[in-house]
Design a protein around this motif. Structure first.
Motif, PDB file in Angstrom:
ATOM      1  N   HIS A 173      25.322  57.298  67.101  1.00  0.00           N
ATOM      2  CA  HIS A 173      25.019  58.386  66.159  1.00  0.00           C
ATOM      3  C   HIS A 173      23.496  58.422  65.985  1.00  0.00           C
ATOM      4  CE1 HIS A 173      24.853  60.325  62.161  1.00  0.00           C
ATOM      5  NE2 HIS A 173      26.074  60.754  62.386  1.00  0.00           N
TER       6      HIS A 173
ATOM      7  N   ALA B 135      30.393  52.566  60.413  1.00  0.00           N
ATOM      8  CA  ALA B 135      30.751  53.814  59.714  1.00  0.00           C
ATOM      9  C   ALA B 135      32.144  54.295  60.096  1.00  0.00           C
ATOM     10  CB  ALA B 135      29.714  54.902  60.011  1.00  0.00           C
ATOM     11  N   GLN B 136      32.488  54.172  61.391  1.00  0.00           N
ATOM     12  CA  GLN B 136      33.772  54.720  61.848  1.00  0.00           C
ATOM     13  C   GLN B 136      34.836  53.643  62.052  1.00  0.00           C
ATOM     14  OE1 GLN B 136      34.416  57.871  61.899  1.00  0.00           O
ATOM     15  NE2 GLN B 136      32.360  58.724  61.773  1.00  0.00           N
TER      16      GLN B 136
ATOM     17  N   HIS C 131      31.786  56.981  51.550  1.00  0.00           N
ATOM     18  CA  HIS C 131      32.530  58.251  51.599  1.00  0.00           C
ATOM     19  C   HIS C 131      33.446  58.364  52.808  1.00  0.00           C
ATOM     20  CE1 HIS C 131      30.186  60.450  54.762  1.00  0.00           C
ATOM     21  NE2 HIS C 131      29.299  59.530  54.475  1.00  0.00           N
ATOM     22  N   LYS C 132      33.231  57.506  53.807  1.00  0.00           N
ATOM     23  CA  LYS C 132      34.116  57.565  54.980  1.00  0.00           C
ATOM     24  C   LYS C 132      35.338  56.658  54.808  1.00  0.00           C
ATOM     25  CE  LYS C 132      30.376  58.669  58.195  1.00  0.00           C
ATOM     26  NZ  LYS C 132      30.516  60.073  58.574  1.00  0.00           N
TER      27      LYS C 132
ATOM     28  N   VAL D  63      32.797  51.736  66.326  1.00  0.00           N
ATOM     29  CA  VAL D  63      33.650  52.798  66.872  1.00  0.00           C
ATOM     30  C   VAL D  63      32.795  54.063  67.034  1.00  0.00           C
ATOM     31  CG1 VAL D  63      35.628  54.317  66.389  1.00  0.00           C
ATOM     32  CG2 VAL D  63      35.763  51.880  65.815  1.00  0.00           C
TER      33      VAL D  63
ATOM     34  N   ASN E 297      31.802  57.829  66.958  1.00  0.00           N
ATOM     35  CA  ASN E 297      32.256  58.967  66.152  1.00  0.00           C
ATOM     36  C   ASN E 297      32.579  60.186  67.010  1.00  0.00           C
ATOM     37  OD1 ASN E 297      29.412  59.313  66.686  1.00  0.00           O
ATOM     38  ND2 ASN E 297      29.425  61.000  65.244  1.00  0.00           N
TER      39      ASN E 297
ATOM     40  N   SER F  29      21.806  58.338  63.521  1.00  0.00           N
ATOM     41  CA  SER F  29      21.305  57.411  62.501  1.00  0.00           C
ATOM     42  C   SER F  29      21.151  55.986  63.034  1.00  0.00           C
ATOM     43  CB  SER F  29      22.187  57.427  61.251  1.00  0.00           C
ATOM     44  OG  SER F  29      23.465  57.002  61.576  1.00  0.00           O
TER      45      SER F  29
ATOM     46  N   GLY G  77      24.234  54.536  51.946  1.00  0.00           N
ATOM     47  CA  GLY G  77      25.190  54.783  53.023  1.00  0.00           C
ATOM     48  C   GLY G  77      24.737  54.116  54.310  1.00  0.00           C
ATOM     49  N   THR G  78      25.474  54.381  55.366  1.00  0.00           N
ATOM     50  CA  THR G  78      25.164  53.798  56.674  1.00  0.00           C
ATOM     51  C   THR G  78      23.724  54.084  57.078  1.00  0.00           C
ATOM     52  OG1 THR G  78      27.450  54.211  57.306  1.00  0.00           O
ATOM     53  CG2 THR G  78      25.905  53.778  59.090  1.00  0.00           C
ATOM     54  N   THR G  79      23.336  55.340  56.910  1.00  0.00           N
ATOM     55  CA  THR G  79      22.007  55.750  57.350  1.00  0.00           C
ATOM     56  C   THR G  79      20.928  54.939  56.645  1.00  0.00           C
ATOM     57  OG1 THR G  79      22.828  57.975  57.749  1.00  0.00           O
ATOM     58  CG2 THR G  79      20.443  57.737  57.523  1.00  0.00           C
TER      59      THR G  79
ATOM     60  N   ASP H 113      27.145  49.096  63.434  1.00  0.00           N
ATOM     61  CA  ASP H 113      27.329  50.310  62.640  1.00  0.00           C
ATOM     62  C   ASP H 113      28.832  50.504  62.462  1.00  0.00           C
ATOM     63  OD1 ASP H 113      27.803  52.867  61.768  1.00  0.00           O
ATOM     64  OD2 ASP H 113      26.463  53.850  63.199  1.00  0.00           O
TER      65      ASP H 113
ATOM     66  N   GLY I 131      36.246  61.927  60.262  1.00  0.00           N
ATOM     67  CA  GLY I 131      35.065  61.238  60.784  1.00  0.00           C
ATOM     68  C   GLY I 131      33.816  61.651  60.023  1.00  0.00           C
TER      69      GLY I 131
ATOM     70  N   SER J 183      29.517  53.359  55.153  1.00  0.00           N
ATOM     71  CA  SER J 183      29.367  54.349  54.076  1.00  0.00           C
ATOM     72  C   SER J 183      30.631  54.399  53.238  1.00  0.00           C
ATOM     73  CB  SER J 183      29.160  55.752  54.663  1.00  0.00           C
ATOM     74  OG  SER J 183      28.007  55.799  55.457  1.00  0.00           O
TER      75      SER J 183
HETATM   76  N1  PLP Z   1      27.090  56.087  62.232  1.00  0.00           N
HETATM   77  C1  PLP Z   1      28.207  56.690  62.656  1.00  0.00           C
HETATM   78  C2  PLP Z   1      28.935  56.118  63.827  1.00  0.00           C
HETATM   79  C3  PLP Z   1      28.684  57.822  61.996  1.00  0.00           C
HETATM   80  O1  PLP Z   1      29.780  58.431  62.423  1.00  0.00           O
HETATM   81  C4  PLP Z   1      27.953  58.324  60.890  1.00  0.00           C
HETATM   82  C5  PLP Z   1      28.390  59.555  60.197  1.00  0.00           C
HETATM   83  O2  PLP Z   1      29.072  60.378  60.727  1.00  0.00           O
HETATM   84  C6  PLP Z   1      26.813  57.650  60.484  1.00  0.00           C
HETATM   85  C7  PLP Z   1      26.411  56.539  61.174  1.00  0.00           C
HETATM   86  C8  PLP Z   1      25.999  58.120  59.310  1.00  0.00           C
HETATM   87  O3  PLP Z   1      26.721  57.970  58.136  1.00  0.00           O
HETATM   88  P1  PLP Z   1      26.135  58.517  56.752  1.00  0.00           P
HETATM   89  O4  PLP Z   1      25.769  59.941  56.983  1.00  0.00           O
HETATM   90  O5  PLP Z   1      27.253  58.345  55.796  1.00  0.00           O
HETATM   91  O6  PLP Z   1      24.950  57.671  56.411  1.00  0.00           O
END
Ligand code: PLP
Length: 404
Positions: free
Chosen positions: A122, A201-202, A224-225, A172, A174, A124, A92-94, A199, A29, A222
């Motif tokens: 999250h 990311a997950q 990297h995930k 989803v 995290n 972010s 990335g997501t953020t 979002d 995650g 993102s």
């Molecule tokens: N949103 C969710 C649900 C996440 O789990 C994460 C990272 O753990 C993020 C956003 C932020 O992702 P990043 O740090 O790759 O921008």
């Protein structure tokens, strides 16, 4: 046929040891490990193609540009966007969420207008809106959840008002692993004329995603995930929305003409991509997406689902086990506490057994407050994890429990 042994061989790091024990990597995650093909793509492009994109007439620049733009097409296909104009590369997501928060609030919202997020976001997907709230006086409304970690859809519906301008929710969680019913959330929002940011990311690493089928207005993730490199991510936005939003950052690439009196902006997607993009990263991200596509997102989802059920069942056998997140639709994220063992102690001792898990609030402090805890231990699964690794985790937790 899910060839787990062959898949594991693609990830060299999985055969290393930690404290003399075989690594059991259950922190997917946070970030995923990289298959050899992704790492090789990075070095190959640096060794043989490297040149800045979109700028040069020379051979290398054109080749790098072609790779970068082919990656955009790979992303488009992966999430089934209508056009590559709808694929913006970010860090990335953020950054993707910050981009939307900044440009959307700037152009589409007035003081007193509302954004709906959920209690399980999250940071972010909370803080960018709060920054805008303090700048522009917008208001955040929060979708609550039940004790299983499922969003309360009736309460969600009640949050809409004539001032609601956007919904922004995780596909989803995290922390809880809850797979939110995003299609339904989007339908409800659209029935109120409100667009939705998801979002992803997950979700992107674990299930097929079709942005047109979901009818998402924005979808972010993102690299990297999803077994790709760090430092690169994606903002998908419907063209009609991206056209309406002003640029997020200024600089090279995003302009058409610049004079000191007036600047005109480039067309999509470049309007949102100021400066030199991580063109090596985008090629490597495309490689990662090709890699998971070759295994099959449906196959990955089915394999991980079975693994999650197994992990939940085995972990519940542990005396004193408390699992946070028991939604009916749940992905491979398992947050837990055992008796009154502090999450940090559990994580540290598991680490000594070679088991990498995450501890803490997982960048979701409001959710921790809702759960009435400070933090959890979190095991999060990836496409290369095995039942044997779950057994090692369970044995590890039992061993640590006995020490307390
Ligand atoms: N949103 C969710 C649900 C996440 O789990 C994460 C990272 O753990 C993020 C956003 C932020 O992702 P990043 O740090 O790759 O921008």
């Amino acid at each position: 046929m899910y060839e787990i042994d062959k898949i594991r061989e693609d990830f060299p790091i999985l055969s290393r040891t930690v404290y003399g024990k075989p690594l059991v990597y259950l922190d997917n995650g946070a970030t995923t490990q990289k298959p050899r093909c992704v790492v090789e793509t990075i070095s190959e492009e640096y060794y043989s193609v490297n040149a800045n994109v979109h700028r040069g007439v020379h051979f290398l620049s054109q080749q790098a540009t072609n790779l970068h733009e082919a990656s955009r097409e790979t992303v488009r296909k992966f999430i089934n966007a209508r056009s590559t104009n709808e694929i913006i590369f970010t860090r990335g997501t953020t950054e993707s969420i910050n981009l939307v928060a900044s440009s959307f609030v700037d152009s589409q919202m007035e003081e007193g207008d509302e954004v709906i997020v959920s209690v399980m976001e999250h940071h972010s997907n909370i803080v960018p809106w709060q920054l805008q709230a303090s700048r522009k006086g917008i208001v955040l409304k929060i979708i609550p959840m039940n004790d299983r970690g499922e969003l309360l859809l009736d309460e969600y519906e009640k949050l809409f008002s004539s001032r609601t301008r956007l919904v922004s929710v995780a596909h989803v969680s995290n922390v809880l692993g809850t797979i939110n019913p995003v299609k339904q959330l989007i339908e409800t929002a659209h029935s109120h004329g409100v667009p939705v940011l998801i979002d992803g990311a997950q979700s992107i690493p674990h299930m097929p995603v079709d942005v047109q089928q979901l009818d998402a207005d924005f979808y972010v993730f993102s690299g990297h995930k999803v077994y790709g490199p760090t430092g690169v991510g994606v903002l998908y936005g419907k063209e009609e929305w991206l056209d309406k939003l002003p640029p997020y950052q200024g600089g090279g690439e995003m302009i058409q003409n610049v004079s000191f009196e007036k600047t005109t902006f480039n067309e999509l997607p470049f309007k949102f991509e100021a400066g030199t993009p991580d063109y090596i990263g985008t090629t490597a991200l495309a490689k990662a997406l090709d890699y998971v596509s070759a295994i099959g997102m449906d196959q990955i989802a089915a394999y991980e689902h079975e693994l999650t059920l197994y992990a939940m069942q085995r972990m519940k056998e542990i005396p004193g086990m408390r699992i946070f997140g028991e939604a009916e639709q749940k992905g491979g994220v398992i947050s837990f506490l055992v008796g009154n063992i502090h999450h940090f102690d559990m994580g540290t001792l598991l680490d000594r057994l070679g088991i990498a898990v995450r501890t803490g609030h997982h960048c979701a402090e409001p959710l921790m407050r809702r759960l009435g805890i400070e933090g959890t231990v979190r095991a999060s699964l990836g496409l290369y994890n095995t039942k044997e690794e779950i057994d090692l985790l369970v044995a590890g937790i039992e061993r640590v429990s006995r020490m307390f």
